[in-house]
Design an enzyme around this catalytic site. Structure first.
Site, mmCIF file in Angstrom:
data_model
loop_
_atom_site.group_PDB
_atom_site.id
_atom_site.type_symbol
_atom_site.label_atom_id
_atom_site.label_comp_id
_atom_site.label_asym_id
_atom_site.label_seq_id
_atom_site.Cartn_x
_atom_site.Cartn_y
_atom_site.Cartn_z
ATOM 1 C CE LYS A 111 -43.489 -22.021 92.193
ATOM 2 N NZ LYS A 111 -42.072 -22.256 92.204
ATOM 3 C CB THR A 123 -24.197 -37.434 96.246
ATOM 4 O OG1 THR A 123 -25.066 -37.359 97.383
ATOM 5 C CG2 THR A 123 -23.998 -38.887 95.847
ATOM 6 C CD GLU A 157 -37.669 -26.664 99.874
ATOM 7 O OE1 GLU A 157 -38.463 -26.932 98.962
ATOM 8 O OE2 GLU A 157 -36.684 -25.936 99.705
ATOM 9 C CG ASN A 196 -40.500 -23.263 95.707
ATOM 10 O OD1 ASN A 196 -40.913 -22.473 94.852
ATOM 11 N ND2 ASN A 196 -40.539 -24.570 95.540
ATOM 12 N N GLY A 221 -29.051 -30.975 92.103
ATOM 13 C CA GLY A 221 -30.204 -31.884 92.167
ATOM 14 C C GLY A 221 -31.092 -31.613 90.962
ATOM 15 C CB ALA A 222 -34.767 -31.703 90.512
HETATM 16 N N1 LIG Z 1 -37.800 -29.630 91.583
HETATM 17 C C1 LIG Z 1 -38.690 -28.748 91.184
HETATM 18 O O1 LIG Z 1 -39.475 -29.011 90.270
HETATM 19 C C2 LIG Z 1 -38.738 -27.372 91.798
HETATM 20 C C3 LIG Z 1 -39.554 -26.414 91.177
HETATM 21 C C4 LIG Z 1 -39.565 -25.127 91.712
HETATM 22 C C5 LIG Z 1 -38.810 -24.831 92.812
HETATM 23 N N2 LIG Z 1 -38.031 -25.792 93.394
HETATM 24 C C6 LIG Z 1 -37.217 -25.418 94.553
HETATM 25 O O2 LIG Z 1 -35.860 -25.465 94.172
HETATM 26 C C7 LIG Z 1 -35.045 -25.814 95.312
HETATM 27 C C8 LIG Z 1 -34.188 -27.028 94.937
HETATM 28 O O3 LIG Z 1 -35.083 -28.112 94.754
HETATM 29 P P1 LIG Z 1 -34.689 -29.480 93.996
HETATM 30 O O4 LIG Z 1 -35.970 -30.137 93.665
HETATM 31 O O5 LIG Z 1 -33.697 -29.223 92.942
HETATM 32 O O6 LIG Z 1 -33.980 -30.259 95.196
HETATM 33 P P2 LIG Z 1 -33.079 -31.588 95.088
HETATM 34 O O7 LIG Z 1 -33.351 -32.317 93.818
HETATM 35 O O8 LIG Z 1 -33.233 -32.317 96.377
HETATM 36 O O9 LIG Z 1 -31.604 -31.015 94.967
HETATM 37 C C9 LIG Z 1 -30.862 -30.545 96.052
HETATM 38 C C10 LIG Z 1 -29.399 -30.837 95.765
HETATM 39 O O10 LIG Z 1 -28.614 -30.224 96.774
HETATM 40 C C11 LIG Z 1 -27.655 -31.195 97.206
HETATM 41 N N3 LIG Z 1 -27.197 -30.894 98.555
HETATM 42 C C12 LIG Z 1 -27.786 -31.175 99.732
HETATM 43 N N4 LIG Z 1 -27.040 -30.749 100.764
HETATM 44 C C13 LIG Z 1 -25.922 -30.197 100.210
HETATM 45 C C14 LIG Z 1 -24.760 -29.600 100.746
HETATM 46 N N5 LIG Z 1 -24.566 -29.508 102.061
HETATM 47 N N6 LIG Z 1 -23.825 -29.149 99.890
HETATM 48 C C15 LIG Z 1 -23.983 -29.252 98.552
HETATM 49 N N7 LIG Z 1 -25.068 -29.825 97.976
HETATM 50 C C16 LIG Z 1 -26.027 -30.287 98.799
HETATM 51 C C17 LIG Z 1 -28.387 -32.510 97.112
HETATM 52 O O11 LIG Z 1 -27.464 -33.577 97.155
HETATM 53 P P3 LIG Z 1 -27.879 -35.105 97.359
HETATM 54 O O12 LIG Z 1 -27.951 -35.647 95.961
HETATM 55 O O13 LIG Z 1 -26.779 -35.679 98.170
HETATM 56 O O14 LIG Z 1 -29.211 -35.118 98.069
HETATM 57 C C18 LIG Z 1 -29.085 -32.345 95.767
HETATM 58 O O15 LIG Z 1 -28.187 -32.620 94.706
HETATM 59 C C19 LIG Z 1 -36.028 -26.066 96.452
HETATM 60 O O16 LIG Z 1 -36.183 -24.905 97.222
HETATM 61 C C20 LIG Z 1 -37.344 -26.378 95.724
HETATM 62 O O17 LIG Z 1 -38.482 -26.078 96.509
HETATM 63 C C21 LIG Z 1 -37.983 -27.064 92.909
#
Ligand SMILES: NC(=O)c1ccc[n+]([C@@H]2O[C@H](COP(=O)([O-])OP(=O)(O)OC[C@H]3O[C@@H](n4cnc5c(N)ncnc54)[C@H](OP(=O)(O)O)[C@@H]3O)[C@@H](O)[C@H]2O)c1
Length: 299
Positions: free
Chosen positions: A181, A38, A262, A103, A15-16
Site C-alpha cells: 500500500k 472541532t 503526509e 497510511n 474526519g473522513a
Molecule cells: N480519507 C481516505 O480516503 C483515506 C484512505 C486511506 C487512508 N487514509 C489515511 O487515514 C488517515 C486519516 O485520514 P482522513 O482522510 O480521515 O483525515 P481527515 O478527514 O483530515 O480527518 C482527521 C480528523 O482528525 C481531527 N484532528 C486533527 N487534529 C486533532 C487533534 N489534535 N485531536 C483530535 N482530532 C484531531 C481532524 O479535525 P478537524 O475537523 O478539526 O480538521 C479531523 O476530524 C490518514 O493517515 C490518511 O492518509 C485516508
C-alpha cells in the site's frame, strides 16, 4: 467529566476515516464516543443512498476525560499525532487496544511514545476511500475494509467491528501488505507534485518516472522485510492507468486545500529507510524534497 468504562469504544479524529468507522459501529448499536479538534453535535456519513447519523457530541477537551477505553481508534492524519497526544494519554491505559487508522508503515513507532505502558498499538491498512463533503458530511466510496496484523490486540479490534459493514482481514505478513500500500501511496505523491489526477499516468514520461521511483521503493521495502514480487511497480502503474482519469488522492486533496501533506510517512520514509540500509534513493530524494517544500514551505 466523561467517564469511560472498559467496554467503551473511542474514536480520536472523526474526519473522513474516523467518521466512517463511527458510522459502521453506530449502525450495529456500538456507538463510539467521539473526540476531535472541532466541536460538532453529530456526524453524518453517506453510504450510497443512505445517510447514517452518528450522535455526538464531538468532545474537544482532553482534560474532561477521566478514564481509558477498551478500544480506541486513532484516525487523525499522521501530521496530527503530536496534537492528539493529550487524547492518547487520557484514553489509553494498560488494558487498551489502540488501532491506528493511518497510511504508512510507521504507525506503531509514531504512536507508541504517546501511550502508557501496556497499551497495545495495532496498525491498520485502510483500503476504503472516504471523502469530506463541502457540507461537513463524509461520503464512503467503495466497501469499508481494513487489514490488521494477525497478532496481539487484533482480535479485540476485529471483535469490536464484528457484524458491521467494515470487513476486517488479519494478515500473517502484515509488513508486506503495508509496504504494498505504501508503494501505491508513494506513486500517488507524484500527483500532488504535478497537481494532476490519475489521468497523468497515461503519459509515457510519467509512467517511466513512476517505474524508476517504485523500483527504488521496492528495494527499500524488501530491505525492511517485505515480500513483494518484481512486478509490483508495474502492477501499481497499471492500476493508476486503469483508474478513472479524474481519480484523486488524499495527498493531492490536501495540497489543493493548502493543508499540510503526509509527505514524510508516504514518501520521505523511503529515503530515510534507504539511508539506514545503505540503498541509494536518488529519485525518492528529489520527490521527497519537492513534496516537503510544497507542503511546508517556506514561501
Ligand atoms: N480519507 C481516505 O480516503 C483515506 C484512505 C486511506 C487512508 N487514509 C489515511 O487515514 C488517515 C486519516 O485520514 P482522513 O482522510 O480521515 O483525515 P481527515 O478527514 O483530515 O480527518 C482527521 C480528523 O482528525 C481531527 N484532528 C486533527 N487534529 C486533532 C487533534 N489534535 N485531536 C483530535 N482530532 C484531531 C481532524 O479535525 P478537524 O475537523 O478539526 O480538521 C479531523 O476530524 C490518514 O493517515 C490518511 O492518509 C485516508
Amino acid at each position: 467529566m466523561t467517564s469511560l468504562r472498559m467496554d467503551d469504544v473511542a474514536i480520536i479524529g472523526p474526519g473522513a476515516i474516523g467518521s466512517t468507522v463511527a458510522a459502521v459501529l453506530h449502525e450495529v448499536g456500538r456507538t463510539p464516543v467521539l473526540y476531535g479538534r472541532t466541536a460538532r453535535d453529530d456526524l453524518e456519513v453517506l453510504v450510497g443512498d443512505e445517510t447514517i447519523r452518528v450522535p455526538g457530541p464531538v468532545r474537544t477537551d482532553p482534560v474532561l476525560v477521566d478514564g481509558a477505553a477498551a478500544t480506541v481508534f486513532l484516525a487523525v492524519k499522521a501530521t496530527q499525532v503530536d496534537g492528539a497526544a493529550p487524547w492518547l494519554a487520557k484514553l489509553c491505559g494498560p488494558e487498551t487496544v489502540l488501532c491506528v487508522l493511518q497510511n504508512g508503515v510507521e504507525q506503531v513507532a509514531m504512536v507508541s511514545p504517546h501511550v502508557p505502558a501496556g497499551t497495545v498499538v495495532v496498525p491498520a491498512v485502510v483500503w476504503f476511500p472516504a471523502q469530506a463533503q463541502p457540507d461537513g458530511s463524509v461520503r464512503l466510496r467503495g466497501s469499508a475494509r481494513l487489514t490488521l496484523p494477525d497478532g496481539t490486540g487484533a482480535d479485540r479490534v476485529a471483535e469490536t467491528l464484528r457484524g458491521t459493514r467494515c470487513t476486517v482481514e488479519l494478515a500473517s505478513d502484515f509488513r508486506s501488505v503495508a509496504w504494498r500500500k505504501l508503494l501505491q501511496n508513494a506513486a500517488a505523491g507524484l500527483m500532488a507534485l504535478t497537481g494532476r489526477r490519475a489521468g497523468m499516468f497515461a503519459r509515457a514520461d510519467i509512467a517511466e518516472l513512476t517505474r524508476v521511483y517504485l523500483r527504488e521503493c521496492l528495494r527499500v521495502a524488501r530491505a525492511e522485510g517485505a515480500q513483494l514480487e518484481d512486478d509490483v511497480p508495474e502492477e501499481i502503474l497499471a492500476g493508476f492507468r486503469a483508474s478513472p482519469a479524474d481519480l484523486s488522492t488524499s495527498i493531492l486533496t490536501d495540497r489543493e486545500a493548502g493543508r499540510a501533506m503526509e509527505w514524510d510517512i508516504r514518501n520521505g520514509v523511503v529515503s530515510r529507510l534507504g539511508r539506514v540500509h545503505g540503498i541509494p534513493t536518488p529519485t525518492s530524494d528529489v520527490v521527497t524534497a519537492l513534496l516537503a517544500a510544497t507542503s511546508d514551505g517556506p514561501r
